[in-house]
Design a protein around this motif. Structure first.
Motif, PDB file in Angstrom:
ATOM      1  N   MET A 128       0.878  -1.073  -0.101  1.00  0.00           N
ATOM      2  CA  MET A 128      -0.049  -0.141  -0.109  1.00  0.00           C
ATOM      3  C   MET A 128       0.844   1.387   0.065  1.00  0.00           C
ATOM      4  N   GLU A 129       2.212   1.021  -0.285  1.00  0.00           N
ATOM      5  CA  GLU A 129       3.113   2.136  -0.052  1.00  0.00           C
ATOM      6  C   GLU A 129       2.563   3.525  -1.095  1.00  0.00           C
ATOM      7  N   GLN A 130       2.275   2.951  -2.466  1.00  0.00           N
ATOM      8  CA  GLN A 130       1.554   4.050  -3.437  1.00  0.00           C
ATOM      9  C   GLN A 130       0.738   4.840  -2.726  1.00  0.00           C
ATOM     10  N   MET A 131      -0.432   4.293  -2.296  1.00  0.00           N
ATOM     11  CA  MET A 131      -1.402   4.858  -1.783  1.00  0.00           C
ATOM     12  C   MET A 131      -1.146   5.963  -0.510  1.00  0.00           C
ATOM     13  N   GLU A 132      -0.492   5.323   0.463  1.00  0.00           N
ATOM     14  CA  GLU A 132      -0.226   6.003   1.585  1.00  0.00           C
ATOM     15  C   GLU A 132       0.913   7.176   1.186  1.00  0.00           C
ATOM     16  N   ASP A 133       1.369   7.367   0.261  1.00  0.00           N
ATOM     17  CA  ASP A 133       2.262   8.435  -0.192  1.00  0.00           C
ATOM     18  C   ASP A 133       1.267   9.588  -0.320  1.00  0.00           C
ATOM     19  N   ILE A 134       0.065   9.219  -0.954  1.00  0.00           N
ATOM     20  CA  ILE A 134      -0.908  10.359  -1.123  1.00  0.00           C
ATOM     21  C   ILE A 134      -1.768  10.724   0.000  1.00  0.00           C
ATOM     22  N   VAL A 135      -2.069   9.765   0.989  1.00  0.00           N
ATOM     23  CA  VAL A 135      -2.829   9.941   2.058  1.00  0.00           C
ATOM     24  C   VAL A 135      -2.189   9.215   3.197  1.00  0.00           C
ATOM     25  N   GLN A 136      -1.792  10.031   4.419  1.00  0.00           N
ATOM     26  CA  GLN A 136      -1.267   9.280   5.452  1.00  0.00           C
ATOM     27  C   GLN A 136      -2.337   8.631   6.241  1.00  0.00           C
ATOM     28  N   LEU A 137      -2.423   7.319   6.268  1.00  0.00           N
ATOM     29  CA  LEU A 137      -3.552   6.545   6.969  1.00  0.00           C
ATOM     30  C   LEU A 137      -2.755   6.379   8.460  1.00  0.00           C
ATOM     31  N   SER A 138      -3.799   6.501   9.435  1.00  0.00           N
ATOM     32  CA  SER A 138      -3.796   6.222  10.713  1.00  0.00           C
ATOM     33  C   SER A 138      -3.748   4.542  10.903  1.00  0.00           C
ATOM     34  N   GLU A 139      -3.431   4.538  12.008  1.00  0.00           N
ATOM     35  CA  GLU A 139      -3.185   2.916  12.147  1.00  0.00           C
ATOM     36  C   GLU A 139      -4.425   2.202  12.239  1.00  0.00           C
ATOM     37  N   TYR A 140      -5.656   2.975  12.865  1.00  0.00           N
ATOM     38  CA  TYR A 140      -6.904   2.571  12.895  1.00  0.00           C
ATOM     39  C   TYR A 140      -7.489   2.676  11.548  1.00  0.00           C
ATOM     40  N   GLN A 141      -7.197   3.357  10.635  1.00  0.00           N
ATOM     41  CA  GLN A 141      -7.794   3.343   9.160  1.00  0.00           C
ATOM     42  C   GLN A 141      -7.254   2.178   8.414  1.00  0.00           C
ATOM     43  N   ARG A 142      -5.909   2.046   8.839  1.00  0.00           N
ATOM     44  CA  ARG A 142      -5.094   0.746   7.973  1.00  0.00           C
ATOM     45  C   ARG A 142      -5.777  -0.485   8.678  1.00  0.00           C
ATOM     46  N   ARG A 143      -6.000  -0.501   9.817  1.00  0.00           N
ATOM     47  CA  ARG A 143      -6.450  -1.738  10.460  1.00  0.00           C
ATOM     48  C   ARG A 143      -8.100  -2.036   9.989  1.00  0.00           C
ATOM     49  N   THR A 144      -8.803  -0.904   9.696  1.00  0.00           N
ATOM     50  CA  THR A 144     -10.214  -1.040   9.585  1.00  0.00           C
ATOM     51  C   THR A 144     -10.295  -1.448   8.091  1.00  0.00           C
ATOM     52  N   LEU A 145      -9.360  -0.705   7.225  1.00  0.00           N
ATOM     53  CA  LEU A 145      -9.577  -1.211   5.767  1.00  0.00           C
ATOM     54  C   LEU A 145      -8.875  -2.832   5.633  1.00  0.00           C
ATOM     55  N   GLU A 146      -8.001  -3.334   6.281  1.00  0.00           N
ATOM     56  CA  GLU A 146      -7.635  -4.612   6.194  1.00  0.00           C
ATOM     57  C   GLU A 146      -8.648  -5.596   6.798  1.00  0.00           C
ATOM     58  N   GLU A 147      -9.027  -5.234   7.795  1.00  0.00           N
ATOM     59  CA  GLU A 147      -9.949  -6.132   8.469  1.00  0.00           C
ATOM     60  C   GLU A 147     -11.181  -6.371   7.469  1.00  0.00           C
ATOM     61  N   ASN A 148     -11.797  -5.149   6.931  1.00  0.00           N
ATOM     62  CA  ASN A 148     -12.815  -5.595   5.843  1.00  0.00           C
ATOM     63  C   ASN A 148     -12.289  -6.292   4.565  1.00  0.00           C
ATOM     64  N   PHE A 149     -11.099  -6.080   4.380  1.00  0.00           N
ATOM     65  CA  PHE A 149     -10.544  -6.772   2.972  1.00  0.00           C
ATOM     66  C   PHE A 149     -10.615  -8.289   3.662  1.00  0.00           C
ATOM     67  N   THR A 150      -9.994  -8.722   4.674  1.00  0.00           N
ATOM     68  CA  THR A 150      -9.752  -9.978   4.930  1.00  0.00           C
ATOM     69  C   THR A 150     -10.992 -10.628   5.531  1.00  0.00           C
ATOM     70  N   LYS A 151     -11.874 -10.028   6.289  1.00  0.00           N
ATOM     71  CA  LYS A 151     -12.954 -10.512   6.887  1.00  0.00           C
ATOM     72  C   LYS A 151     -14.406 -10.441   6.204  1.00  0.00           C
ATOM     73  N   VAL A 152     -14.645  -9.247   5.471  1.00  0.00           N
ATOM     74  CA  VAL A 152     -15.787  -8.696   4.934  1.00  0.00           C
ATOM     75  C   VAL A 152     -16.012  -9.120   3.523  1.00  0.00           C
ATOM     76  N   SER A 153     -15.174  -8.493   2.587  1.00  0.00           N
ATOM     77  CA  SER A 153     -15.200  -8.689   1.156  1.00  0.00           C
ATOM     78  C   SER A 153     -13.797  -8.425   0.538  1.00  0.00           C
ATOM     79  N   ARG A 154     -13.354  -8.659  -0.399  1.00  0.00           N
ATOM     80  CA  ARG A 154     -12.270  -8.259  -1.175  1.00  0.00           C
ATOM     81  C   ARG A 154     -12.923  -7.380  -2.178  1.00  0.00           C
ATOM     82  N   HIS A 155     -14.180  -7.366  -2.594  1.00  0.00           N
ATOM     83  CA  HIS A 155     -14.811  -6.785  -3.721  1.00  0.00           C
ATOM     84  C   HIS A 155     -16.361  -6.039  -2.983  1.00  0.00           C
TER      85      HIS A 155
END
Length: 74
Positions: A1-28
């Motif tokens: 995610m380095e490319q996107m994080e260069d544009i917007v600095q994500l907080s730990e909460y944002q990163r964790r929330t996005l990743e949890e949704n990707f892995t546990k809810v839906s990749r799409h």
């Protein structure tokens, strides 16, 4: 995610929330789910969709699949 994080600095909460949704809810996530994830993270829907697209490419590469091709089985 380095490319996107260069544009917007994500907080730990944002990163964790996005990743949890990707892995546990839906990749799409559908439009409604994407909107809810974006709102929870305080990000735009467009940014959140780009994050999911890049994360999916990373996942596919880690699985030894082409990064850009989609599949119903993803």
């Amino acid at each position: 995610m380095e490319q996107m994080e260069d544009i917007v600095q994500l907080s730990e909460y944002q990163r964790r929330t996005l990743e949890e949704n990707f892995t546990k809810v839906s990749r799409h996530p559908d439009g409604t789910t994407l909107m809810l994830i974006a709102a929870e993270c305080g990000l735009s829907q467009e940014y959140t969709q780009k994050w999911f697209n890049l994360r999916m490419a990373q996942w596919r590469q880690a699985e030894g699949l082409p990064a850009e091709l989609g599949s119903v089985l993803d």
